[in-house]
Design a protein around this motif. Structure first.
Motif, mmCIF file in Angstrom:
data_model
loop_
_atom_site.group_PDB
_atom_site.id
_atom_site.type_symbol
_atom_site.label_atom_id
_atom_site.label_comp_id
_atom_site.label_asym_id
_atom_site.label_seq_id
_atom_site.Cartn_x
_atom_site.Cartn_y
_atom_site.Cartn_z
ATOM 1 N N ASN A 88 0.900 -1.359 0.042
ATOM 2 C CA ASN A 88 0.073 -0.044 -0.062
ATOM 3 C C ASN A 88 0.812 1.258 -0.108
ATOM 4 O O ASN A 88 1.585 1.481 1.100
ATOM 5 C CB ASN A 88 -1.120 0.019 1.225
ATOM 6 N N GLU A 89 0.940 1.820 -1.210
ATOM 7 C CA GLU A 89 1.998 3.128 -1.218
ATOM 8 C C GLU A 89 1.166 4.361 -0.546
ATOM 9 O O GLU A 89 2.105 4.897 -0.060
ATOM 10 C CB GLU A 89 2.020 3.527 -2.616
ATOM 11 N N GLU A 90 0.107 4.298 -0.224
ATOM 12 C CA GLU A 90 -0.520 5.376 0.457
ATOM 13 C C GLU A 90 -0.157 5.415 2.240
ATOM 14 O O GLU A 90 -0.283 6.342 2.921
ATOM 15 C CB GLU A 90 -1.929 5.532 0.427
ATOM 16 N N ILE A 91 0.198 4.216 2.534
ATOM 17 C CA ILE A 91 0.424 3.819 4.094
ATOM 18 C C ILE A 91 1.906 3.208 4.060
ATOM 19 O O ILE A 91 2.193 2.397 4.325
ATOM 20 C CB ILE A 91 -0.598 2.996 4.619
ATOM 21 N N ALA A 92 2.868 3.932 3.912
ATOM 22 C CA ALA A 92 4.411 4.008 4.137
ATOM 23 C C ALA A 92 4.622 2.699 3.097
ATOM 24 O O ALA A 92 5.762 2.006 3.561
ATOM 25 C CB ALA A 92 4.707 3.488 5.539
ATOM 26 N N ASN A 93 3.959 2.357 2.233
ATOM 27 C CA ASN A 93 4.397 1.342 1.269
ATOM 28 C C ASN A 93 4.232 -0.069 2.039
ATOM 29 O O ASN A 93 5.040 -0.765 1.669
ATOM 30 C CB ASN A 93 5.783 1.512 0.507
ATOM 31 N N ARG A 94 3.509 -0.208 2.885
ATOM 32 C CA ARG A 94 3.364 -1.315 3.873
ATOM 33 C C ARG A 94 2.928 -2.348 3.170
ATOM 34 O O ARG A 94 2.250 -2.379 2.132
ATOM 35 C CB ARG A 94 2.488 -0.981 5.160
ATOM 36 N N ILE A 95 3.442 -3.618 3.395
ATOM 37 C CA ILE A 95 2.893 -5.061 2.963
ATOM 38 C C ILE A 95 1.536 -5.402 3.553
ATOM 39 O O ILE A 95 1.517 -5.285 4.731
ATOM 40 C CB ILE A 95 3.840 -6.002 3.346
ATOM 41 N N GLU A 96 0.719 -5.316 2.461
ATOM 42 C CA GLU A 96 -0.814 -5.752 3.133
ATOM 43 C C GLU A 96 -1.233 -7.066 2.783
ATOM 44 O O GLU A 96 -2.102 -7.576 3.694
ATOM 45 C CB GLU A 96 -1.706 -4.794 2.381
ATOM 46 N N LYS A 97 -0.477 -7.774 1.757
ATOM 47 C CA LYS A 97 -1.006 -9.230 1.435
ATOM 48 C C LYS A 97 0.110 -9.865 0.809
ATOM 49 O O LYS A 97 0.792 -9.285 0.069
ATOM 50 C CB LYS A 97 -2.122 -8.910 0.418
ATOM 51 N N ILE A 98 0.390 -11.027 1.317
ATOM 52 C CA ILE A 98 1.405 -12.100 0.655
ATOM 53 C C ILE A 98 0.382 -13.367 0.067
ATOM 54 O O ILE A 98 -0.179 -13.945 1.033
ATOM 55 C CB ILE A 98 2.502 -12.383 1.685
ATOM 56 N N HIS A 99 0.775 -13.735 -1.087
ATOM 57 C CA HIS A 99 -0.136 -14.950 -1.541
ATOM 58 C C HIS A 99 0.961 -15.715 -1.970
ATOM 59 O O HIS A 99 2.005 -15.382 -2.717
ATOM 60 C CB HIS A 99 -0.767 -14.442 -2.964
ATOM 61 N N LEU A 100 1.366 -16.846 -1.224
ATOM 62 C CA LEU A 100 2.287 -17.826 -1.353
ATOM 63 C C LEU A 100 1.683 -18.880 -2.223
ATOM 64 O O LEU A 100 0.524 -19.502 -1.944
ATOM 65 C CB LEU A 100 2.622 -18.526 -0.018
ATOM 66 N N ILE A 101 2.327 -19.282 -3.248
ATOM 67 C CA ILE A 101 2.310 -20.496 -4.154
ATOM 68 C C ILE A 101 3.382 -21.586 -3.987
ATOM 69 O O ILE A 101 4.416 -21.179 -4.226
ATOM 70 C CB ILE A 101 2.294 -20.029 -5.541
#
Length: 130
Positions: A70-83
């Motif tokens: 999320n670039e608008e919130i400190a470029n925080r990691i919001e989702k990780i999809h593990l395959i």
């Protein structure tokens, strides 16, 4: 752990070697790369151990991580999809799914981000002949 500031970020020494961390990829590993690598490395190691305990043989395991930030919130990691792709001859879909479920419950890094980062998994079984 102790990290020392350098011109472009921070560095530390560990048993395996030096680790350089920087917001600029030309000077070191970026923090988000290390976070994703920690999650992948932990879950992959736990998965390997679970498959061994379940006496399920496999030829190879690969893990892809698709990351949403999320670039608008400190470029925080919001989702990780593990395959998870498991190359094996005799592992059923049901047993592989159980192994992934146990991995989620027993991976310290996945449990550390639970509630703050959405993590989803996808399982792909491949024949060693593919």
């Amino acid at each position: 752990m102790k990290f020392k500031m350098n011109e472009h970020g921070f560095e530390s020494s560990f048993e395996f070697g030096e680790l350089k961390v920087s917001g600029q990829s030309e000077y070191g590993y970026r923090p988000f790369q290390l976070m994703i690598s920690s999650i992948v490395g932990c879950s992959g190691g736990v998965l390997r151990n679970i498959l061994k305990k379940m006496r399920l043989s496999y030829e190879d395991i690969t893990i892809e991580a698709e990351v949403t930030r999320n670039e608008e919130i400190a470029n925080r990691i919001e989702k990780i999809h593990l395959i998870y792709t498991i190359k094996a001859e005799d592992i059923s879909q049901k047993k592989a799914e159980k192994a992934i479920e146990l991995t989620r419950k027993n991976c310290a890094m996945l449990q550390s981000v639970a509630g703050s980062i959405q993590v989803t998994e996808e399982l792909r079984l491949k024949s060693p002949h593919d």
